[in-house]
Design a protein around this motif. Sequence first.
Motif, mmCIF file in Angstrom:
data_model
loop_
_atom_site.group_PDB
_atom_site.id
_atom_site.type_symbol
_atom_site.label_atom_id
_atom_site.label_comp_id
_atom_site.label_asym_id
_atom_site.label_seq_id
_atom_site.Cartn_x
_atom_site.Cartn_y
_atom_site.Cartn_z
ATOM 1 N N CYS A 37 -102.744 -27.471 4.991
ATOM 2 C CA CYS A 37 -104.010 -26.735 4.997
ATOM 3 C C CYS A 37 -104.814 -27.055 3.741
ATOM 4 N N THR A 38 -106.084 -27.372 3.917
ATOM 5 C CA THR A 38 -106.983 -27.580 2.779
ATOM 6 C C THR A 38 -108.024 -26.475 2.668
ATOM 7 N N ILE A 39 -108.286 -25.788 3.773
ATOM 8 C CA ILE A 39 -109.278 -24.712 3.781
ATOM 9 C C ILE A 39 -108.608 -23.457 4.337
ATOM 10 N N PRO A 40 -108.479 -22.401 3.535
ATOM 11 C CA PRO A 40 -107.818 -21.172 4.005
ATOM 12 C C PRO A 40 -108.520 -20.580 5.227
ATOM 13 N N GLY A 41 -107.714 -20.043 6.126
ATOM 14 C CA GLY A 41 -108.277 -19.421 7.313
ATOM 15 C C GLY A 41 -107.215 -19.194 8.367
ATOM 16 N N VAL A 42 -107.673 -18.906 9.579
ATOM 17 C CA VAL A 42 -106.786 -18.673 10.706
ATOM 18 C C VAL A 42 -106.751 -19.936 11.558
ATOM 19 N N TYR A 43 -105.545 -20.378 11.868
ATOM 20 C CA TYR A 43 -105.310 -21.594 12.627
ATOM 21 C C TYR A 43 -104.479 -21.271 13.859
ATOM 22 N N THR A 44 -104.628 -22.081 14.883
ATOM 23 C CA THR A 44 -103.753 -21.990 16.042
ATOM 24 C C THR A 44 -103.021 -23.314 16.202
ATOM 25 N N PHE A 45 -101.736 -23.222 16.568
ATOM 26 C CA PHE A 45 -100.894 -24.401 16.745
ATOM 27 C C PHE A 45 -100.253 -24.340 18.131
ATOM 28 N N ASN A 46 -100.012 -25.508 18.690
ATOM 29 C CA ASN A 46 -99.319 -25.623 19.967
ATOM 30 C C ASN A 46 -98.306 -26.738 19.829
ATOM 31 N N TYR A 47 -97.115 -26.518 20.375
ATOM 32 C CA TYR A 47 -96.112 -27.571 20.390
ATOM 33 C C TYR A 47 -95.368 -27.515 21.706
ATOM 34 N N SER A 48 -94.795 -28.648 22.085
ATOM 35 C CA SER A 48 -94.188 -28.757 23.401
ATOM 36 C C SER A 48 -92.780 -29.326 23.300
ATOM 37 N N LEU A 49 -92.039 -29.191 24.403
ATOM 38 C CA LEU A 49 -90.677 -29.686 24.459
ATOM 39 C C LEU A 49 -90.332 -30.052 25.895
ATOM 40 N N LEU A 50 -89.777 -31.212 26.065
ATOM 41 C CA LEU A 50 -89.198 -31.630 27.332
ATOM 42 C C LEU A 50 -87.854 -32.273 26.989
ATOM 43 N N PRO A 51 -86.755 -31.545 27.193
ATOM 44 C CA PRO A 51 -85.445 -32.098 26.842
ATOM 45 C C PRO A 51 -85.068 -33.278 27.734
ATOM 46 N N ARG A 52 -84.212 -34.133 27.203
ATOM 47 C CA ARG A 52 -83.639 -35.202 28.034
ATOM 48 C C ARG A 52 -82.830 -34.553 29.153
ATOM 49 N N ARG A 53 -82.662 -35.251 30.235
ATOM 50 C CA ARG A 53 -81.938 -34.692 31.388
ATOM 51 C C ARG A 53 -80.489 -34.356 31.059
ATOM 52 N N ASP A 54 -79.907 -35.060 30.090
ATOM 53 C CA ASP A 54 -78.510 -34.795 29.738
ATOM 54 C C ASP A 54 -78.363 -33.813 28.569
ATOM 55 N N SER A 55 -79.489 -33.301 28.064
ATOM 56 C CA SER A 55 -79.460 -32.335 26.963
ATOM 57 C C SER A 55 -79.623 -30.935 27.558
ATOM 58 N N THR A 56 -78.574 -30.167 27.567
ATOM 59 C CA THR A 56 -78.593 -28.870 28.250
ATOM 60 C C THR A 56 -79.016 -27.710 27.362
ATOM 61 N N ASN A 57 -79.142 -27.932 26.063
ATOM 62 C CA ASN A 57 -79.449 -26.839 25.144
ATOM 63 C C ASN A 57 -80.262 -27.404 23.971
ATOM 64 N N THR A 58 -81.603 -27.348 24.062
ATOM 65 C CA THR A 58 -82.474 -27.956 23.060
ATOM 66 C C THR A 58 -83.360 -26.892 22.429
ATOM 67 N N VAL A 59 -83.485 -26.936 21.098
ATOM 68 C CA VAL A 59 -84.279 -25.956 20.355
ATOM 69 C C VAL A 59 -85.178 -26.680 19.354
ATOM 70 N N VAL A 60 -86.477 -26.362 19.361
ATOM 71 C CA VAL A 60 -87.410 -26.822 18.325
ATOM 72 C C VAL A 60 -88.092 -25.599 17.717
ATOM 73 N N TRP A 61 -88.330 -25.671 16.411
ATOM 74 C CA TRP A 61 -88.933 -24.569 15.649
ATOM 75 C C TRP A 61 -90.298 -24.953 15.102
ATOM 76 N N LEU A 62 -91.196 -23.978 15.013
ATOM 77 C CA LEU A 62 -92.431 -24.094 14.247
ATOM 78 C C LEU A 62 -92.127 -23.536 12.866
ATOM 79 N N ILE A 63 -92.353 -24.339 11.833
ATOM 80 C CA ILE A 63 -92.003 -23.983 10.454
ATOM 81 C C ILE A 63 -93.273 -23.899 9.612
ATOM 82 N N LYS A 64 -93.368 -22.866 8.790
ATOM 83 C CA LYS A 64 -94.463 -22.742 7.815
ATOM 84 C C LYS A 64 -93.837 -22.593 6.432
ATOM 85 N N ASN A 65 -94.073 -23.559 5.577
ATOM 86 C CA ASN A 65 -93.560 -23.541 4.199
ATOM 87 C C ASN A 65 -92.050 -23.283 4.140
ATOM 88 N N GLY A 66 -91.305 -23.808 5.094
ATOM 89 C CA GLY A 66 -89.857 -23.648 5.107
ATOM 90 C C GLY A 66 -89.352 -22.437 5.868
#
Length: 182
Positions: A95-124
């Motif tokens: 971020c270079t300009i303080p304010g309110v932001y919206t984020f979107n992220y997606s996930l499509l696991p491989r067919r052989d991956s039965t348990n997949t997790v992705v996180w949205l992280i802010k400053n750790g």
Amino acid sequence: MYRIRKDILTYLVLQLCLFWTLNKYCVAQPETTMTEQKGTFETCSSFGSINPRIAFHACIEGEKAISPKVISILFDNVLVNYGNGYNKQTGMFTCTIPGVYTFNYSLLPRRDSTNTVVWLIKNGDKLSYIHSVSTAGNAQAASLNAMLHLNAGDRVWIQLQQGEPWTGNNSLCFQGYQLFSD
């Protein structure tokens, strides 16, 4: 009595109006556009107020293996990067300009991956996640939106915790844009 030239008085009035309206919304049509290091801005006819234009859209190009040991997923196919806030070498939005932001992220696991997790992280800090559980041979697509207040210097990224996402055909993406500034 002092006399001030009309052009100097006009300049001073416009500077005062700009000071008063710096953090207000621009309701008029944009007159000009200028680019600065912190992003692209539009000046408008409502006394020179400024609207930041910050937005990015990045995906992973091609099929790639992603390790849960990396800090952030590197979305290397940058389709949009207004304001240059997204860095494809780090996979992070800064971020270079303080304010309110919206984020979107997606996930499509491989067919052989039965348990997949992705996180949205802010400053750790882990804020939200997509957890896709499916049976072997099946695929389950998911996406999630998040709205965050960011200060200058805050960083946002996506991290794989476990599993194997499919990255072909730009199926794994990360987008964000500023709704309004402080």
